[in-house]
Design an enzyme around this catalytic site. Structure first.
Site, mmCIF file in Angstrom:
data_model
loop_
_atom_site.group_PDB
_atom_site.id
_atom_site.type_symbol
_atom_site.label_atom_id
_atom_site.label_comp_id
_atom_site.label_asym_id
_atom_site.label_seq_id
_atom_site.Cartn_x
_atom_site.Cartn_y
_atom_site.Cartn_z
ATOM 1 N N LYS A 117 -18.304 2.625 -20.794
ATOM 2 C CA LYS A 117 -18.796 3.981 -20.518
ATOM 3 C C LYS A 117 -17.879 5.057 -21.090
ATOM 4 C CE LYS A 117 -22.116 3.253 -16.940
ATOM 5 N NZ LYS A 117 -22.707 3.629 -15.685
ATOM 6 N N LYS A 209 -28.186 -4.454 -22.467
ATOM 7 C CA LYS A 209 -28.752 -4.340 -21.124
ATOM 8 C C LYS A 209 -29.763 -3.189 -21.070
ATOM 9 C CE LYS A 209 -26.459 -2.262 -17.776
ATOM 10 N NZ LYS A 209 -26.279 -1.735 -16.444
ATOM 11 N N LYS A 212 -30.247 3.117 -18.037
ATOM 12 C CA LYS A 212 -30.728 4.494 -17.881
ATOM 13 C C LYS A 212 -30.297 5.373 -19.040
ATOM 14 C CE LYS A 212 -30.123 4.399 -12.899
ATOM 15 N NZ LYS A 212 -29.028 4.376 -11.934
HETATM 16 N N1 AQP Z 1 -30.536 -4.135 -16.867
HETATM 17 C C1 AQP Z 1 -30.326 -4.484 -15.607
HETATM 18 N N2 AQP Z 1 -30.730 -5.710 -15.168
HETATM 19 C C2 AQP Z 1 -30.535 -6.080 -13.868
HETATM 20 N N3 AQP Z 1 -29.929 -5.289 -12.951
HETATM 21 C C3 AQP Z 1 -29.520 -4.069 -13.350
HETATM 22 N N4 AQP Z 1 -28.915 -3.052 -12.708
HETATM 23 C C4 AQP Z 1 -28.708 -2.029 -13.573
HETATM 24 N N5 AQP Z 1 -29.175 -2.342 -14.776
HETATM 25 C C5 AQP Z 1 -29.690 -3.610 -14.687
HETATM 26 C C6 AQP Z 1 -28.559 -3.098 -11.294
HETATM 27 O O1 AQP Z 1 -29.174 -1.992 -10.670
HETATM 28 C C7 AQP Z 1 -28.357 -1.581 -9.573
HETATM 29 C C8 AQP Z 1 -28.181 -0.098 -9.602
HETATM 30 O O2 AQP Z 1 -27.554 0.281 -10.813
HETATM 31 P P1 AQP Z 1 -26.889 1.709 -10.898
HETATM 32 O O3 AQP Z 1 -27.923 2.745 -10.871
HETATM 33 O O4 AQP Z 1 -25.884 1.830 -9.857
HETATM 34 O O5 AQP Z 1 -26.100 1.818 -12.213
HETATM 35 P P2 AQP Z 1 -26.017 1.182 -13.568
HETATM 36 O O6 AQP Z 1 -25.769 -0.273 -13.463
HETATM 37 O O7 AQP Z 1 -24.987 1.966 -14.234
HETATM 38 O O8 AQP Z 1 -27.449 1.435 -14.211
HETATM 39 P P3 AQP Z 1 -27.681 1.569 -15.731
HETATM 40 O O9 AQP Z 1 -29.114 1.669 -15.969
HETATM 41 O O10 AQP Z 1 -26.980 0.526 -16.478
HETATM 42 O O11 AQP Z 1 -27.039 2.986 -16.025
HETATM 43 P P4 AQP Z 1 -26.116 3.399 -17.216
HETATM 44 O O12 AQP Z 1 -27.017 3.530 -18.374
HETATM 45 O O13 AQP Z 1 -25.564 4.703 -16.778
HETATM 46 O O14 AQP Z 1 -25.091 2.333 -17.397
HETATM 47 C C9 AQP Z 1 -27.042 -2.349 -9.692
HETATM 48 O O15 AQP Z 1 -27.057 -3.403 -8.746
HETATM 49 C C10 AQP Z 1 -27.079 -2.900 -11.079
HETATM 50 O O16 AQP Z 1 -26.396 -4.133 -11.179
#
Ligand code: AQP
Length: 348
Positions: A117, A209, A212
């Site tokens: 990040k 992955k 968001k």
């Molecule tokens: N691609 C994924 N597959 C399975 N599980 C996922 N999670 C996130 N992406 C995937 C799970 O969703 C929960 C909440 O995630 P979060 O909102 O706390 O943050 P994150 O993991 O940072 O989500 P993103 O989409 O990956 O955001 P960015 O783009 O900012 O990095 C968690 O349990 C996570 O494991």
């Protein structure tokens, strides 16, 4: 005996997607029948990235309500479980400070999510982003939670939470005993990473992955997408020229095929092997049509209800405030215990 308690969180940072749903929220729903569950909209975590990314105060409020609405629309009962936003409970920040003094720099330096990040512009990353895993440990341990349903990407952070719990229990073992608390005052939380979609990949690139923050909206299915958008994204999803294999080992080295089969399996609640038994030998075009029908049938009722609830600010806010009060009652006890264990004088 420690109460078996579940804690998990989702960041209110917009574009809640199929990965968040299948990797985390589906398991939140399942666990509510067997555990006392606390589900948190982690707004303190959301502000660790630049404001241009989390969108500012109005967007934070909108996303906090949207994630809450998604929890409820997916089937989490806010009366039986606790649903709240993190910033309402001061204990998260207080316990983070104590844990900052327990965690070691070397441990945090190994965290891959920070490296990803922060990217090349590390010097310009917020201190909060670096400290994110310590706050996450405090989130879980503030409730002395024993089980944490998360996607595969959070496994390393969970291991850090276990290390922090263990070191706190060791460092303060004499004081824990003097305060008549169990030697494992903080339980070592177990990750619950289950199902065929613990790591949902981007629809545009099977090596990345679903996320968001991906610039391409075609890389993910958002929970706010309507049936047409879901259909278009699945039809455009990257695949390879071969037909689907009939056994799981045929998915090796075919990440895009593996991802779509995993999504189908998770949405239909069947193992990947059964999906391949049905579709083995089929071309992607036919498989994708079935996947569109399945995804629309499963997601549409959730997205419709999520959108309706998101507009009902009075109801959603009342859920968060009620949940915040119930969460705070548990958190306050932990903070009192921790103050006594560490040696902070407090009002009795
Ligand atoms: N691609 C994924 N597959 C399975 N599980 C996922 N999670 C996130 N992406 C995937 C799970 O969703 C929960 C909440 O995630 P979060 O909102 O706390 O943050 P994150 O993991 O940072 O989500 P993103 O989409 O990956 O955001 P960015 O783009 O900012 O990095 C968690 O349990 C996570 O494991």
């Amino acid at each position: 005996m420690t109460t078996q308690r579940v804690f998990s969180g989702v960041q209110p940072t917009g574009n809640l997607h199929l990965g968040n749903y299948l990797g985390a929220i589906v398991n939140f729903v399942k666990l509510q029948s067997s555990y006392e569950c606390i589900y948190c909209v982690v707004d303190l975590h959301a502000i660790t990235v630049p404001m241009s990314v989390w969108g500012g105060p109005d967007e934070l409020r909108r996303c906090t309500r949207e994630v809450t609405a998604a929890f409820i629309a997916s089937g989490i009962d806010p009366k039986k479980n606790i649903i709240f936003n993190q910033s309402q409970v001061a204990g998260h920040a207080e316990l983070t400070w104590v844990f900052n003094c327990v965690a070691r720099l070397g441990w945090l330096n190994r965290m891959t999510q920070f490296k990803e990040k922060a990217g090349k512009d590390r010097e310009n990353a917020s201190v909060g982003l670096y400290d994110y895993p310590v706050l996450m440990a405090a989130d879980i341990l503030l409730y002395r939670a024993t089980h944490v349903p998360v996607g595969e990407d959070q496994k390393q952070h969970l291991e850090l939470a276990r290390d922090i719990a263990q070191k706190f229990n060791n460092d303060f073992s004499e004081s824990i005993a003097a305060n008549k608390q169990p030697a494992t005052y903080f339980p070592l939380p177990e990750p619950v990473i289950t199902g065929p979609a613990t790591r949902v990949m981007s629809l545009r690139d099977g090596a990345k992955k679903m996320s968001k923050s991906d610039a391409s909206d075609y890389s993910r299915i958002n929970l706010s997408d309507d049936a047409d958008a879901i259909a278009q994204k699945i039809r455009k999803a990257k695949t390879d020229p071969e037909p689907l294999p009939s056994e799981e080992k045929g998915l090796e080295a075919r990440p895009e095929a593996d991802n779509l089969v995993g999504i189908f399996a998770a949405l239909s609640g069947t193992p990947k092997a059964d999906v391949l038994r049905e579709f083995g030998g089929a071309q992607f075009s036919g498989f994708k049509s079935n996947l569109v029908d399945l995804a629309v049938a499963k997601l549409s009722p959730i997205t419709t209800e999520m959108k309706r609830l998101s507009q009902d600010h009075a109801y959603v806010d009342s859920v968060l405030i009620d949940g915040g009060e119930r969460a705070n009652a548990i958190a306050e006890q932990t903070i009192k215990d921790v103050k006594d264990i560490v040696g902070f004088i407090r009002r009795k």
